[in-house]
Design a protein around this motif. Structure first.
Motif, PDB file in Angstrom:
ATOM      1  N   LYS A   1       0.834  -1.194   0.000  1.00 11.82           N
ATOM      2  CA  LYS A   1       0.000   0.000   0.000  1.00 11.82           C
ATOM      3  C   LYS A   1       0.876   1.255   0.000  1.00 11.82           C
ATOM      4  O   LYS A   1       2.029   1.224   0.419  1.00 11.82           O
ATOM      5  N   LYS A   2       0.294   2.358  -0.476  1.00 11.35           N
ATOM      6  CA  LYS A   2       1.015   3.618  -0.441  1.00 11.35           C
ATOM      7  C   LYS A   2       1.010   4.163   0.983  1.00 11.35           C
ATOM      8  O   LYS A   2       0.013   4.085   1.683  1.00 11.35           O
ATOM      9  N   TYR A   3       2.127   4.718   1.390  1.00 16.76           N
ATOM     10  CA  TYR A   3       2.203   5.245   2.747  1.00 16.76           C
ATOM     11  C   TYR A   3       3.084   6.498   2.769  1.00 16.76           C
ATOM     12  O   TYR A   3       3.894   6.739   1.869  1.00 16.76           O
ATOM     13  N   ILE A   4       2.907   7.274   3.806  1.00 17.08           N
ATOM     14  CA  ILE A   4       3.728   8.456   4.053  1.00 17.08           C
ATOM     15  C   ILE A   4       4.171   8.401   5.506  1.00 17.08           C
ATOM     16  O   ILE A   4       3.362   8.169   6.402  1.00 17.08           O
ATOM     17  N   VAL A   5       5.452   8.595   5.758  1.00 18.84           N
ATOM     18  CA  VAL A   5       5.968   8.719   7.117  1.00 18.84           C
ATOM     19  C   VAL A   5       6.844   9.962   7.165  1.00 18.84           C
ATOM     20  O   VAL A   5       7.442  10.358   6.165  1.00 18.84           O
ATOM     21  N   GLY A   6       6.874  10.596   8.316  1.00 19.72           N
ATOM     22  CA  GLY A   6       7.682  11.796   8.428  1.00 19.72           C
ATOM     23  C   GLY A   6       7.802  12.233   9.871  1.00 19.72           C
ATOM     24  O   GLY A   6       7.299  11.580  10.791  1.00 19.72           O
ATOM     25  N   GLY A   7       8.495  13.328  10.063  1.00 20.50           N
ATOM     26  CA  GLY A   7       8.671  13.847  11.409  1.00 20.50           C
ATOM     27  C   GLY A   7       9.372  15.183  11.378  1.00 20.50           C
ATOM     28  O   GLY A   7       9.875  15.623  10.340  1.00 20.50           O
ATOM     29  N   ASN A   8       9.387  15.846  12.519  1.00 26.08           N
ATOM     30  CA  ASN A   8      10.140  17.083  12.639  1.00 26.08           C
ATOM     31  C   ASN A   8      10.695  17.206  14.051  1.00 26.08           C
ATOM     32  O   ASN A   8      10.205  16.559  14.995  1.00 26.08           O
ATOM     33  N   PHE A   9      11.716  18.012  14.182  1.00 28.94           N
ATOM     34  CA  PHE A   9      12.403  18.221  15.448  1.00 28.94           C
ATOM     35  C   PHE A   9      12.582  19.720  15.648  1.00 28.94           C
ATOM     36  O   PHE A   9      12.951  20.436  14.717  1.00 28.94           O
TER      37      PHE A   9
ATOM     38  N   TYR B   1       9.537  17.012  19.380  1.00 27.75           N
ATOM     39  CA  TYR B   1       9.608  16.241  18.151  1.00 27.75           C
ATOM     40  C   TYR B   1       8.242  15.663  17.827  1.00 27.75           C
ATOM     41  O   TYR B   1       7.395  15.482  18.703  1.00 27.75           O
ATOM     42  N   ASN B   2       8.027  15.415  16.553  1.00 27.30           N
ATOM     43  CA  ASN B   2       6.753  14.888  16.074  1.00 27.30           C
ATOM     44  C   ASN B   2       7.019  13.801  15.038  1.00 27.30           C
ATOM     45  O   ASN B   2       7.890  13.941  14.185  1.00 27.30           O
ATOM     46  N   ILE B   3       6.273  12.710  15.136  1.00 21.60           N
ATOM     47  CA  ILE B   3       6.337  11.618  14.168  1.00 21.60           C
ATOM     48  C   ILE B   3       4.923  11.381  13.646  1.00 21.60           C
ATOM     49  O   ILE B   3       3.977  11.320  14.432  1.00 21.60           O
ATOM     50  N   PHE B   4       4.775  11.276  12.337  1.00 15.58           N
ATOM     51  CA  PHE B   4       3.446  11.072  11.772  1.00 15.58           C
ATOM     52  C   PHE B   4       3.506  10.042  10.649  1.00 15.58           C
ATOM     53  O   PHE B   4       4.557   9.806  10.047  1.00 15.58           O
ATOM     54  N   ALA B   5       2.350   9.435  10.367  1.00 18.22           N
ATOM     55  CA  ALA B   5       2.287   8.411   9.331  1.00 18.22           C
ATOM     56  C   ALA B   5       0.882   8.333   8.763  1.00 18.22           C
ATOM     57  O   ALA B   5      -0.106   8.648   9.437  1.00 18.22           O
ATOM     58  N   SER B   6       0.800   7.928   7.512  1.00 17.38           N
ATOM     59  CA  SER B   6      -0.479   7.718   6.833  1.00 17.38           C
ATOM     60  C   SER B   6      -0.337   6.490   5.937  1.00 17.38           C
ATOM     61  O   SER B   6       0.646   6.361   5.212  1.00 17.38           O
ATOM     62  N   LEU B   7      -1.325   5.584   6.006  1.00 12.77           N
ATOM     63  CA  LEU B   7      -1.300   4.360   5.221  1.00 12.77           C
ATOM     64  C   LEU B   7      -2.601   4.230   4.444  1.00 12.77           C
ATOM     65  O   LEU B   7      -3.684   4.210   5.027  1.00 12.77           O
ATOM     66  N   ASN B   8      -2.503   4.174   3.106  1.00 14.13           N
ATOM     67  CA  ASN B   8      -3.680   4.037   2.263  1.00 14.13           C
ATOM     68  C   ASN B   8      -4.099   2.568   2.189  1.00 14.13           C
ATOM     69  O   ASN B   8      -3.471   1.774   1.487  1.00 14.13           O
TER      70      ASN B   8
END
Length: 395
Positions: free
Chosen positions: A4-12, A49-56
């Motif tokens: 599946k398509k996914y997006i992961v990311g984060g910021n500090f 810090y932040n961690i995020f994700a999205s999974l289609n």
């Protein structure tokens, strides 16, 4: 991931305080013989810090999640959000496609998204103290606040209207119960908004019309006296027209006008109706050089508080210039400032026109934004702020 398509990311982020706002500040108020210490949370060496994700899971349905943590010497906050996002291409997708199938027609007029989320907020448990070492009135420490939330946006493809809905319920007892000696607190919001926007040869214009209902019940700490429940319930009507008009030769007029009528039906202000306006407008100029943009706006905030016919009025007037330069690779720098004019921010009695207090805020800021890699952007900035206050009631 699982095909599946996914997006992961984060910021500090790192933040610290400098100057005389560090560690609280001791002020001697005129007309009083004792000093009063204004406690401020120590924001020195704050890491976040932040961690995020999205999974289609399908073409139209995605699972969402994010976690944010912020820590410093006296502040500790954690927030977790999980949920799902559904994108629909017709009303039949979310209501019932049975009649569409019978008729052989499909309603493709509407597009939109639905988000169903559960947020968990665990903010600072820091205790505030007065000069005698007693707990200082302020926020009441609570367990994790859980917030079920629903948002929906809807676009009408055959008109210039779009619609937005937001609703949530916040509670510190959900899933966990209350701590010993902890009081219950909760809050709700229902927000309905219709937005109309159009364009013409020289710019665009539009208006947002909204209704909002908010309720809250929250303990407030009063030290040795314990705490009391602070209740609030309001109805709001919001009107926000806006426009941009191109004058030619790089000049354009801009305006945004927020008008809010708020009626308090629960709490300390029960029966009070307030009117709030937050307006700004001015002129844009982009003809100096191809990559430069300048804006000079007049900002005005007016608040009428109706205290059982003893009406008080608050005003704030500022000039807000902005200069932005684009470097052509996605990076840009921005300079901005705020200057008080007239009486700055002040309040007065409407009947007597006597000014009770004044404050003058001056602000200078600069920031630089630089794309570092695909999906990674860096920002650095500095803001210098001075505030001068004058209380007429104490001389």
């Amino acid at each position: 991931l699982f095909g599946k398509k996914y997006i992961v990311g984060g910021n500090f982020e790192y933040e610290t305080e400098l100057g005389n706002i560090k560690d609280g500040k001791v002020l001697k108020l005129q007309g009083l013989s004792q000093k009063h210490r204004i406690e401020t949370t120590k924001m020195e060496n704050m890491l976040s810090y932040n961690i995020f994700a999205s999974l289609n899971l399908t073409e139209d349905f995605s699972l969402l999640g994010s976690y944010t943590s912020t820590k410093s010497k006296e502040y500790d906050s954690d927030s977790l959000t999980i949920g799902g996002k559904y994108k629909f291409n017709s009303v039949g997708d979310v209501v019932n496609t049975y009649f569409d199938n019978l008729s052989g027609n499909k309603n493709d007029r509407w597009r939109g998204t639905v988000n169903i989320l559960l947020e968990a907020e665990d903010d600072s448990d820091r205790t505030y103290f007065d000069m005698d070492g007693n707990p200082y009135p302020g926020d009441y420490a609570a367990s994790t606040l859980y917030v079920p939330k629903l948002t929906m946006s809807l676009n009408d493809l055959k008109s210039k209207w779009s619609y937005y809905f937001e609703g949530y319920y916040k509670d510190n007892e959900m899933f966990q119960g209350l701590k010993t000696n902890e009081a219950e607190q909760h809050a709700t919001r229902v927000h309905l908004e219709a937005r109309w926007n159009d364009t013409f040869s020289r710019g665009r214009y539009g208006i947002n019309i909204a209704y909002r209902n908010e309720t809250s019940e929250k303990p407030q700490n009063y030290g040795k006296k314990g705490f009391r429940e602070v209740k609030r319930g309001v109805h709001q009507i919001r009107l926000t027209p806006n426009f941009i008009y191109n004058l030619g030769n790089g000049f354009a007029l801009n305006g945004s006008f927020t008008n809010i009528y708020e009626y308090n039906y629960i709490g300390d202000k029960e029966g009070q109706g307030d009117f709030i306006m937050e307006n700004q407008g001015g002129i844009d100029y982009s003809g100096l050089m191809p990559r430069a943009f300048m804006r000079l706006n007049l900002f005005r905030e007016d608040t009428w508080h109706d205290h059982n016919n003893a009406t008080e009025r608050k005003r704030l007037t500022q000039i807000r210039p902005t200069f932005r330069y684009f470097f052509g690779n996605g990076a840009y720098t921005q300079l901005e400032a705020r200057f008080p004019i007239y009486n700055g921010g002040y309040s007065n009695e409407t009947r007597t026109q006597i000014i009770k207090s004044e404050n003058y805020e001056t602000r200078y800021g600069i920031k630089y934004i630089q794309p570092l890699a695909p999906g990674l952007t860096g920002t650095i900035g500095v803001t210098l702020l001075t505030i001068k206050a004058k209380n007429k009631a104490t001389g």
